[in-house]
Scaffold this active site. Structure first.
Site, mmCIF file in Angstrom:
data_model
loop_
_atom_site.group_PDB
_atom_site.id
_atom_site.type_symbol
_atom_site.label_atom_id
_atom_site.label_comp_id
_atom_site.label_asym_id
_atom_site.label_seq_id
_atom_site.Cartn_x
_atom_site.Cartn_y
_atom_site.Cartn_z
ATOM 1 N N PHE A 1 -12.302 8.465 6.962
ATOM 2 C CA PHE A 1 -12.227 8.720 5.528
ATOM 3 C C PHE A 1 -13.238 7.801 4.850
ATOM 4 O O PHE A 1 -13.848 6.933 5.487
ATOM 5 C CB PHE A 1 -10.809 8.493 4.989
ATOM 6 C CG PHE A 1 -10.291 7.083 5.190
ATOM 7 C CD1 PHE A 1 -10.471 6.121 4.206
ATOM 8 C CD2 PHE A 1 -9.618 6.729 6.345
ATOM 9 C CE1 PHE A 1 -9.996 4.826 4.381
ATOM 10 C CE2 PHE A 1 -9.140 5.445 6.529
ATOM 11 C CZ PHE A 1 -9.333 4.494 5.543
ATOM 12 N N ASP B 1 -8.043 -5.588 0.740
ATOM 13 C CA ASP B 1 -9.061 -4.905 -0.051
ATOM 14 C C ASP B 1 -10.293 -4.812 0.824
ATOM 15 O O ASP B 1 -10.676 -5.792 1.469
ATOM 16 C CB ASP B 1 -9.367 -5.649 -1.353
ATOM 17 C CG ASP B 1 -10.164 -4.786 -2.320
ATOM 18 O OD1 ASP B 1 -9.864 -3.579 -2.425
ATOM 19 O OD2 ASP B 1 -11.100 -5.299 -2.966
ATOM 20 N N LYS C 1 -10.939 2.832 16.667
ATOM 21 C CA LYS C 1 -11.227 2.281 15.346
ATOM 22 C C LYS C 1 -10.386 1.038 15.087
ATOM 23 O O LYS C 1 -10.889 0.033 14.574
ATOM 24 C CB LYS C 1 -10.967 3.338 14.263
ATOM 25 C CG LYS C 1 -11.346 2.867 12.857
ATOM 26 C CD LYS C 1 -11.172 3.971 11.830
ATOM 27 C CE LYS C 1 -11.563 3.477 10.446
ATOM 28 N NZ LYS C 1 -11.416 4.508 9.397
ATOM 29 N N THR D 1 0.833 -1.192 0.000
ATOM 30 C CA THR D 1 0.000 0.000 0.000
ATOM 31 C C THR D 1 0.869 1.244 0.000
ATOM 32 O O THR D 1 2.038 1.195 0.399
ATOM 33 C CB THR D 1 -0.929 0.025 1.224
ATOM 34 O OG1 THR D 1 -1.832 1.132 1.125
ATOM 35 C CG2 THR D 1 -0.128 0.158 2.502
ATOM 36 N N ARG D 2 0.292 2.340 -0.433
ATOM 37 C CA ARG D 2 0.913 3.645 -0.299
ATOM 38 C C ARG D 2 0.149 4.500 0.718
ATOM 39 O O ARG D 2 0.386 5.692 0.840
ATOM 40 C CB ARG D 2 0.974 4.338 -1.666
ATOM 41 C CG ARG D 2 1.992 3.709 -2.604
ATOM 42 C CD ARG D 2 1.960 4.300 -4.012
ATOM 43 N NE ARG D 2 3.109 3.875 -4.790
ATOM 44 C CZ ARG D 2 3.216 2.690 -5.397
ATOM 45 N NH1 ARG D 2 2.219 1.816 -5.308
ATOM 46 N NH2 ARG D 2 4.302 2.374 -6.088
ATOM 47 N N ASN D 3 -0.773 3.860 1.431
ATOM 48 C CA ASN D 3 -1.581 4.525 2.446
ATOM 49 C C ASN D 3 -0.829 4.494 3.779
ATOM 50 O O ASN D 3 -0.680 3.432 4.386
ATOM 51 C CB ASN D 3 -2.934 3.804 2.563
ATOM 52 C CG ASN D 3 -3.884 4.487 3.528
ATOM 53 O OD1 ASN D 3 -3.497 4.905 4.608
ATOM 54 N ND2 ASN D 3 -5.140 4.585 3.140
#
EC number: 3.6.1.66
Length: 202
Positions: free
Chosen positions: A158, A75, A180, A8-10
């Site tokens: 988000f 995902d 969360k 990921t780039r998150n």
């Protein structure tokens, strides 16, 4: 030290996995890398699957092959019961533009405007795949159930978080990061993969 690449780039996902791994003493020697931070040359994987598992598997195996290291990919998406589990794997693209959070929310609320609020049950689903360079994999799922709300509340999330109401009446955008991580679909799926990582190190 054993290395693992998060596909990921998150930066939020990277931080979340590192936090979870830090709580497991057996994983003290595991270094969490990421495509965004450590392998920017690795191309984005086309998410051509029609299920969460297919997309997560595509990403994890592509990164494992490219880096020759174990890789993890996820995902995730929002599944609304009255819409037959849509938007599902198309959650980020629901309005036609990837990652257009407000447009996605607006479209989903418009599509459910005539549905009684008590029928707007939904769940966030996440599939996490751990892939090894030799092609083997482990698959885990996590989910969190709730309701859609017609008003957006909270700023700490988000995607669809501001309209996903938890059983306690707060939206996912109204809880802290720690809260969360403790209850979220992705947090649950990441926690499920931790024993596989312990085995990988042993």
């Amino acid at each position: 030290m054993t290395q693992l690449v998060l596909a990921t780039r998150n930066v939020g996902k990277v931080r979340e996995l590192r936090q979870l791994v830090s709580q497991v003493p057996q994983l003290a020697d595991l270094e969490i890398l990421s495509v965004g931070e450590d392998f920017p040359q690795v191309e984005e994987t086309v998410e051509s699957g029609v299920t969460f598992e297919q997309n997560a598997s595509l990403k994890a195996h592509a990164v494992a092959r490219a880096t020759n290291l174990p890789a993890i990919a996820d995902d995730s998406g929002l599944c609304v019961d009255i819409l037959g589990d849509c938007p599902g794997v198309f959650s980020a693209l629901w309005s036609g533009t990837h990652g257009a959070d407000q447009a996605n929310i607006d479209l989903l609320l418009a599509q459910t405007i005539d549905v009684p609020i008590e029928q707007l049950t939904a769940r966030f689903v996440s599939c996490v795949v751990l892939a090894l360079p030799d092609g083997t994999q482990r698959v885990h799922f996590g989910e969190v159930r709730g309701h859609l709300t017609r008003d957006q509340r909270g700023t700490n999330g988000f995607g669809y978080d501001p309209i996903f109401e938890l059983p306690d009446g707060r939206t996912l955008a109204q809880v802290t990061d720690a809260e969360k991580n403790a209850i979220s679909h992705r947090g649950n799926a990441f926690r499920a993969v931790l024993p596989d990582l312990v085995t990988l190190l042993s």
